[in-house]
Design an enzyme around this catalytic site. Structure first.
Site, PDB file in Angstrom:
ATOM      1  N   SER A 172       0.720  -1.270  -0.077  1.00 35.99           N
ATOM      2  CA  SER A 172       0.022  -0.075  -0.188  1.00 35.99           C
ATOM      3  C   SER A 172       0.646   1.220   0.026  1.00 35.99           C
ATOM      4  CB  SER A 172      -0.825  -0.024   1.161  1.00 35.99           C
ATOM      5  OG  SER A 172      -0.164   0.022   2.333  1.00 35.99           O
TER       6      SER A 172
ATOM      7  N   HIS B 263      -5.694  -4.204  -1.037  1.00 38.88           N
ATOM      8  CA  HIS B 263      -5.473  -3.117  -1.903  1.00 38.88           C
ATOM      9  C   HIS B 263      -5.606  -3.525  -3.192  1.00 38.88           C
ATOM     10  CE1 HIS B 263      -4.163  -0.094   1.070  1.00 38.88           C
ATOM     11  NE2 HIS B 263      -3.645  -0.988   1.607  1.00 38.88           N
TER      12      HIS B 263
ATOM     13  N   LYS C 233     -12.333  -0.871   1.358  1.00 41.97           N
ATOM     14  CA  LYS C 233     -11.488   0.132   0.190  1.00 41.97           C
ATOM     15  C   LYS C 233     -12.370   0.216  -1.063  1.00 41.97           C
ATOM     16  CE  LYS C 233      -7.032  -0.389   2.550  1.00 41.97           C
ATOM     17  NZ  LYS C 233      -7.507  -0.693   3.888  1.00 41.97           N
TER      18      LYS C 233
END
Length: 406
Positions: free
Chosen positions: A187, A215, A246
């Site tokens: 990340s 991610h 996310k």
């Protein structure tokens, strides 16, 4: 000991070092992300450039409608842990959707991605006798804490260095339980792991694989299953861990694996057993988001186009940033005080919110502004961001890089 003075002194040191973190008081505008109102010292509208809601799905009409429907049908909370209060049908539906997304027999929900890593790694590594965990050097804090919590022996292999990983594996008996823990997209630097080579080593040396895809889920692969799906490797990964907070735009974490592994973690993980379950409305929103992104490529295509555009514009004016194959653009500053200053000026003078990333999230001397373009950033948003950075880079006399060095 004067407790008050101790805490105050520690906070003062953080401030002097430039590592003290200030939370922006933001109010996102429904249906208008990335726009938000900053309720700080000077109330004004700002554009968010550092959100992990990578695709803007937290504002998607299908997600919001599903959450409203669930709230109207079943109420607000889950009522407690799933062991005591009973699981809700929304959780069952979401776990089935996640298992299908990753091509696994089952999935298990947690309250966050942090908790899912902590609970799953901690449980698996502690319960397998004499387990050795081989952890990538840049694994997320939640993975590190889960491994520490397990009290299993651990060895750290150099980041993405499969030769070093093999060296460590080859030194162990073939029949010793081994768990390789790594991420797909890292990340902070935005690089991607050599997943196929890691799977090759796991099979060669009889090790389990544990992959953090937080991610990557929603963003990569034909259905948003992550890098493992894009590379055709999901069937070779024993445990895939992901987040709903996310790209899917809601909150929560999960693992997807065989039915036996998920049931094992469900039965032994304190981080699951003793924690109140996600509200049903959250589960319903996540399910709607996953269903949409399984069939819609439009968000992923637009996302990659915006990322490429921002990268090209930054390179053209020499703003130093890490070149990587992912959607994360780390603009390198290298000084905590300057990084905080840039963030403050961007917010106050330009209406741009980019939180500074400093120690301990990244090593000292690698402080950065972490930019995450989304498909809902407009061309005007991009032009304004690049113009502001160019002005501030000149004003602060920060080093630039030639385009070829990006």
């Amino acid at each position: 000991m004067n407790y008050h003075n101790f805490f105050e002194a520690a906070l003062s040191r953080l401030q002097e070092e430039g590592n003290y973190r200030v939370f922006a008081d933001l109010e996102r505008h429904r249906g208008a992300f990335p726009q938000a109102t900053n309720h700080g010292d000077k109330t004004r509208d700002v554009t968010i450039w550092c959100s992990n809601d990578y695709l803007g799905m937290g504002q998607h009409p299908d997600v919001i409608a599903a959450m409203h429907d669930a709230l109207d049908q079943v109420g607000a909370g889950a009522g407690g842990t799933r062991n005591i209060s009973g699981t809700t049908h929304n959780h069952v539906l979401l776990e089935a959707e996640l298992a299908d997304l990753h091509g696994k027999e089952a999935a298990l929900l947690f309250t966050s991605g942090y908790v899912s890593n902590w609970a799953a790694l901690g449980t698996l590594a502690s319960k397998m006798p004499d387990c050795l965990v081989l952890s990538d050097a840049l694994n997320h804090a939640s993975m590190i804490e889960g491994i520490r919590h397990s009290k299993a022996e651990r060895q750290i292999w150099r980041h993405n260095d499969v030769a070093h990983l093999e060296e460590l594996l080859a030194a162990q008996p073939l029949d010793r339980p081994k768990l390789i823990a790594f991420e797909s997209v890292y990340s902070m630097d935005g690089d991607i792991s050599p997943m196929a080579e890691i799977c090759d080593l796991a099979e060669k040396y009889n090790a389990m694989t544990y992959l953090d895809e937080v991610h990557a889920v929603g963003l990569y692969g034909p259905r948003g299953g992550g890098i493992a799906e894009r590379e055709g490797l999901m069937h070779r990964i024993d445990v895939i861990e992901g987040t709903l907070g996310k790209a899917f735009g809601v909150m929560g974490g999960y693992i997807a694996a065989s039915a036996a592994i998920c049931d094992f973690v469900r039965s032994f993980a304190s981080g699951f057993i003793f924690t109140t379950a996600l509200p049903p409305a959250i589960a319903a929103g996540a399910t709607a988001s996953i269903k949409h992104l399984k069939t819609s490529q439009a968000e992923r295509d637009a996302h990659q186009a915006k990322v490429a555009d921002v990268r090209a514009r930054l390179a053209a004016i020499g703003i130093p940033h890490i070149d990587n194959p992912s959607h994360i653009i780390p603009v390198m500053v290298g000084d905590p005080v300057k990084c905080k200053y840039l963030s403050d000026i961007l917010m106050a003078d330009y209406g741009i919110y980019i939180q500074p990333i400093n120690y301990p999230t990244v090593p000292k001397g690698t402080e950065r502004l972490r930019i995450t373009p989304s498909p809902v950033h407009s061309q005007a948003d991009i032009a304004h961001l690049v113009s502001a950075l160019e002005t501030l880079w000149a004003q602060c006399q920060l080093a630039r890089m030639p385009m070829a060095a990006q």
